[in-house]
Design an enzyme around this catalytic site. Structure first.
Site, PDB file in Angstrom:
ATOM      1  N   GLU A 156       0.823  -1.207   0.000  1.00 41.96           N
ATOM      2  CA  GLU A 156       0.000   0.000   0.000  1.00 41.96           C
ATOM      3  C   GLU A 156       0.864   1.268   0.000  1.00 41.96           C
ATOM      4  OE1 GLU A 156      -3.196  -0.490   2.705  1.00 41.96           O
ATOM      5  OE2 GLU A 156      -4.277   1.263   1.992  1.00 41.96           O
ATOM      6  N   GLU A 182       2.136   1.637  -3.374  1.00 45.07           N
ATOM      7  CA  GLU A 182       1.074   2.128  -4.261  1.00 45.07           C
ATOM      8  C   GLU A 182       0.880   3.632  -4.083  1.00 45.07           C
ATOM      9  OE1 GLU A 182      -2.753   0.299  -3.593  1.00 45.07           O
ATOM     10  OE2 GLU A 182      -3.690   1.370  -5.269  1.00 45.07           O
ATOM     11  N   CYS A 215      -8.752  -1.988   3.558  1.00 41.39           N
ATOM     12  CA  CYS A 215      -8.740  -3.199   4.395  1.00 41.39           C
ATOM     13  C   CYS A 215     -10.029  -3.432   5.153  1.00 41.39           C
ATOM     14  CB  CYS A 215      -7.546  -3.208   5.344  1.00 41.39           C
ATOM     15  SG  CYS A 215      -7.028  -1.611   5.874  1.00 41.39           S
ATOM     16  N   SER A 251      -7.453   1.909  -2.728  1.00 39.60           N
ATOM     17  CA  SER A 251      -6.241   1.136  -2.954  1.00 39.60           C
ATOM     18  C   SER A 251      -6.636  -0.216  -3.510  1.00 39.60           C
ATOM     19  CB  SER A 251      -5.500   0.950  -1.626  1.00 39.60           C
ATOM     20  OG  SER A 251      -4.607  -0.140  -1.723  1.00 39.60           O
ATOM     21  N   LYS A 286     -15.961  -9.327   7.530  1.00 42.83           N
ATOM     22  CA  LYS A 286     -14.897 -10.178   6.982  1.00 42.83           C
ATOM     23  C   LYS A 286     -15.466 -11.485   6.445  1.00 42.83           C
ATOM     24  CE  LYS A 286     -11.243  -7.694   7.499  1.00 42.83           C
ATOM     25  NZ  LYS A 286     -10.402  -7.371   6.334  1.00 42.83           N
ATOM     26  N   GLU A 298     -16.473 -10.507   3.104  1.00 42.54           N
ATOM     27  CA  GLU A 298     -15.283 -10.314   2.269  1.00 42.54           C
ATOM     28  C   GLU A 298     -14.718 -11.649   1.791  1.00 42.54           C
ATOM     29  OE1 GLU A 298     -11.496  -9.161   4.155  1.00 42.54           O
ATOM     30  OE2 GLU A 298     -11.380  -7.544   2.694  1.00 42.54           O
ATOM     31  N   GLU A 349     -14.140 -12.180  -5.971  1.00 44.24           N
ATOM     32  CA  GLU A 349     -12.788 -11.702  -6.295  1.00 44.24           C
ATOM     33  C   GLU A 349     -11.740 -12.339  -5.380  1.00 44.24           C
ATOM     34  OE1 GLU A 349     -15.273  -9.759  -5.354  1.00 44.24           O
ATOM     35  OE2 GLU A 349     -15.696  -8.239  -6.881  1.00 44.24           O
ATOM     36  N   CYS A 377     -10.864  -1.670  14.362  1.00 48.51           N
ATOM     37  CA  CYS A 377     -11.154  -3.090  14.610  1.00 48.51           C
ATOM     38  C   CYS A 377     -11.302  -3.421  16.091  1.00 48.51           C
ATOM     39  CB  CYS A 377     -10.058  -3.953  14.018  1.00 48.51           C
ATOM     40  SG  CYS A 377      -9.735  -3.585  12.301  1.00 48.51           S
TER      41      CYS A 377
END
Ligand code: SF4
Ligand code: SF4
Ligand code: SF4
Ligand code: FES
Lengths: 158, 573
Positions: B278, B281, B298, B318, B357, B360, B365, B502
């Site tokens: 990251e 990037e 994230c 990102s 999550k 996710e 993907e 989190c």
């Protein structure tokens, strides 16, 4: 299904904000006969309100319907006089005959059912109103007969 | 300061505050069911009723401002009787399912019934019959257990800015649901689980993956690996009666081994890996005129929020996968190859602070050749259930280190657990990338703390960067609106879906107050202060992974395994 363009209605209300939600929904229902999902989504976008909120407000009020009205719109009066004269049984008879709940429309689109508080015809209790026409002193048997005659009418008119 | 009288004693209160706040500060326990710290009172439940002399009716303390000289009786017979009656009324149509309920033992309704001595069913109401909504990958809603406190509705709208649920209907038919009463899965729900965190009953819970995990653990043909997110080691202890903020990383690792996991890895390792990608990037975008401000990726609730509500900002996200998914990907590629295990044989579990999550891990993907990178996601709460079922007392489990090659971490990766942590870790590594040196002072104070919006300008070796850190999607939405309206001074934005990050995620132990969350955060800062390796690029295991397998950040392998893409999605919003 009757689909109505919501935009002209929204335009009528101009810049009115969230306080205009209920009048807008009333106007949509007036034109569409009910509140379609598409209409509620559009109203939400226009007013900047989440659809969950629109749906929540709309379901709060008895006046809003979420399915198009049937060919025969049946209103069962549950006002005091009708209640005393046994309108609960009448309502049950309609529900059982049509297999729908108040607010719903039968799958064939023929019947829709609505419960009204007092229709103002206490002398005829218990009373049912179909497409604006009153039927007095209803009983379970009369309900069945009435529904059969509606079905006949529909069949005759194709 | 003003003086009020509480239960016969004169005490001080702050002018303008609500009675409940004052009473709590005095250590007087007043039950509440609809109150949410930090949000305006709704006055819906009346559990907090107290008697105020001179006022004919009981007063809801959460919504009653203190007044000089007021005389309050918090536990007068009348007040207590009223509270008991409220609970009895709530129970009138309640399923009484406690033995089978996920909240058995930590349900606020159950606790109140017990504390107020409810022993008979005094009111008998018709049971409402509703379907349990199991459509969502993350959240299960059981409206029959709902007491209509409205907290989920308010959190979803006022904190998260999502507003996918609201009250539907009226009177005894009132329930909480989505637009058109559909499944949560087709709504704009972002799976954050903040509604679960505030729900006083078992009406809301996470979609459980325990069954799948137990099945995999008992299947001799499966190689079961587990990773645990940076925040887990500083929150799990609370489930076992320890003080908030206790760090049980070593005991956690041991417990996972005792539960039968074949390998125990640390998601903080892949948080370091995320930072390598990251930060690279970010520097790349800045140097090549790429899309700015870059936004972190994230937090999966945030990603769905952008995809459905702010699709214009997708290019700002990102392309880095989250640490969970990066580790999942390298476990089933690099590690599988190195250990000669077929990727299909590996069952990859992650312990996460987060219900999103689960969503996710199920995104299309996030799998390659039909093999998901992560097979099951357990929340901190679900892990605690496993540990209890195994009969382990976490406080007395001897610590062990995690397994190689994904067990080493820097403290930068660990900081991911709190709001601002990704930013701080990224700044440390971006500085190194640009200058070849480390920051003299690694601590970036401006992005620390629990505030929902933090902004700063940081100097990264000649680059003047505008950075913002937001948590709680309501805050994120405001910032996006500013940027859409032309704000141009920002380069990098960290967004965490849950307020505080989190450590306060939707999968964490229930019932934590602001103080507990602060203690969890402090625990992460203490780890950062007391250890030697404090930068992602300083993580030797990460460097080894690049040398042996990945090549370099943003290289071909990385691109294939560690990066992803997003697309607009239509939902009813
Ligand atoms: S929600 Fe609470 S009171 Fe209701 S069944 Fe579950 S544990 Fe019992
Ligand atoms: S999970 Fe989050 S977005 Fe979904 S209903 Fe709950 S609070 Fe709202
Ligand atoms: S689901 Fe839970 S938080 Fe939401 S209104 Fe019902 S009891 Fe309250
Ligand atoms: S907590 Fe005060 S009314 Fe619910």
């Amino acid at each position: 299904m009757i689909q109505v363009d919501v935009e002209p209605i929204l335009n009528e209300f101009g810049d009115a904000g969230r306080d205009a939600l209920i009048p807008i929904l009333q106007a949509v229902q007036e034109r569409q006969g009910y509140l379609s999902r598409e209409a509620m989504i559009e109203v939400g976008q226009h007013l900047g309100l989440p659809v969950s909120k629109i749906y929540g407000v709309a379901t709060f009020y008895n006046q809003f319907r979420f399915q198009p009205q049937g060919k025969f719109h049946i209103q069962v009066c549950r006002g005091t006089a009708c209640h005393v004269k046994g309108s609960a049984r009448v309502l049950d008879a309609v529900r059982q005959a049509l297999k729908i709940e108040p607010g719903q429309t039968s799958r064939d689109g023929l019947f829709s059912l609505e419960v009204v508080a007092c229709i103002g015809a206490c002398g005829l209790a218990p009373v049912i109103c179909v497409n604006g026409e009153f039927y007095a002193g209803m009983t379970t048997e009369k309900v069945d007969k009435l529904i059969r005659s509606c079905q006949r009418k529909a069949a005759e008119n194709g | 300061m003003i003086a009020i009288e509480v239960n016969g004693e004169t005490v001080q209160a702050n002018a303008g505050e609500m009675l409940l706040t004052a009473l709590r500060r005095l250590g007087i326990k007043i039950p509440t069911l609809c109150h949410i710290d930090g949000l305006p009172p709704s006055g819906a439940c009346r559990m907090c009723d107290v008697e105020v002399e001179g006022r004919p009716n009981l007063q809801p303390s959460c919504a009653t401002p203190v007044v000089e000289g007021m005389k309050v009786h918090t536990h007068s017979p009348r007040a207590v009787r009223a509270r008991k009656t409220i609970v009895e009324l709530l129970l009138a149509n309640h399923p009484d399912d406690c033995l089978y309920c996920v909240r058995n033992g930590n349900c606020e309704l159950q606790t109140l019934a017990e504390e107020l001595g409810v022993r008979v069913r005094r009111y008998q109401g018709a049971r409402d019959r509703y379907h349990v909504d199991q459509s969502s990958p993350s959240i299960i809603r059981d409206p029959e257990k709902c007491i209509l406190c409205g907290k989920c509705v308010r959190v979803c709208e006022e904190i998260q800015g999502v507003a996918c649920i609201d009250f539907i209907g009226r009177g005894s038919k009132t329930r909480v649901g989505t637009a058109f009463d559909q499944g949560l899965n087709v709504s704009s729900c972002i799976n954050c689980g903040q509604c679960v965190m505030v729900c006083p009953t078992g009406a809301l819970r996470e979609t459980s993956h325990l069954k799948e995990v137990y099945e995999a653990l008992s299947d001799p043909d499966r190689f079961v690996v587990v990773q645990h997110a940076p925040s887990i080691s500083v929150t799990l202890a609370e489930e076992f009666g320890m003080k908030p903020g206790a760090d049980v990383c070593g005991a956690l690792t041991t417990a996972l081994r005792l539960l039968g996991f074949d390998r125990v890895f640390d998601t903080s390792f892949s948080a370091d890996l995320t930072i390598m990608e990251e930060a690279s990037e970010l520097v790349h975008r800045i140097k090549t005129g790429g899309v700015l401000p870059m936004m972190t990726s994230c937090s999966p609730g945030w990603i769905k929020f952008v995809e459905q509500t702010y699709p214009d900002f997708i290019p700002n996200l990102s392309t880095c996968k989250s640490p969970q998914q990066m580790l999942g990907a390298v476990i089933k590629s690099f590690y599988a190859e190195r250990e000669s295990i077929a990727p299909e044989k590996i069952f990859s579990v992650s312990i996460m602070p987060c219900t999103a999550k689960k969503f996710e891990a199920g995104r299309p993907e996030m799998s390659r050749d039909e093999v998901a990178d992560v097979d099951a996601v357990l929340t901190t709460r679900e892990l605690a259930r496993m540990i209890r079922m195994r009969g382990l007392d976490l406080a007395n489990v001897a610590p062990q280190p995690a397994d190689t090659p994904f067990g080493e971490r820097s403290t930068a990766g660990k900081l991911f657990g709190a709001t601002g942590g990704v930013m701080e870790a990224a700044i440390r590594t971006a500085y190194h990338l640009v200058s070849g040196e480390d920051l003299a002072d690694l601590k970036v104070q401006a992005v620390r703390g629990l505030k929902g919006v933090k902004e700063a300008r940081v100097q990264v070796a000649g680059l003047d960067l505008g950075v913002a850190v937001v948590s709680g999607l309501g805050n994120a939405a405001k910032l996006l609106d500013e940027i859409a309206a032309g704000r141009k001074d920002l380069h990098f934005i960290e967004v965490m879906t849950c307020p505080g990050g989190c450590i306060a995620g939707g999968g964490q132990p229930l019932g934590a107050d602001g103080e507990a969350i602060r203690a969890r955060m402090q625990a992460l800062y203490n780890i950062d202060r007391s250890e030697g390796v404090r930068t992602a690029h300083g993580n030797e295991a990460v460097q080894r992974l690049y040398r042996e397998y990945l090549g370099q950040p943003l290289g071909d392998k990385s691109h294939h395994l560690l990066h992803t893409h997003y697309a607009p999605r239509g939902v009813v919003a």
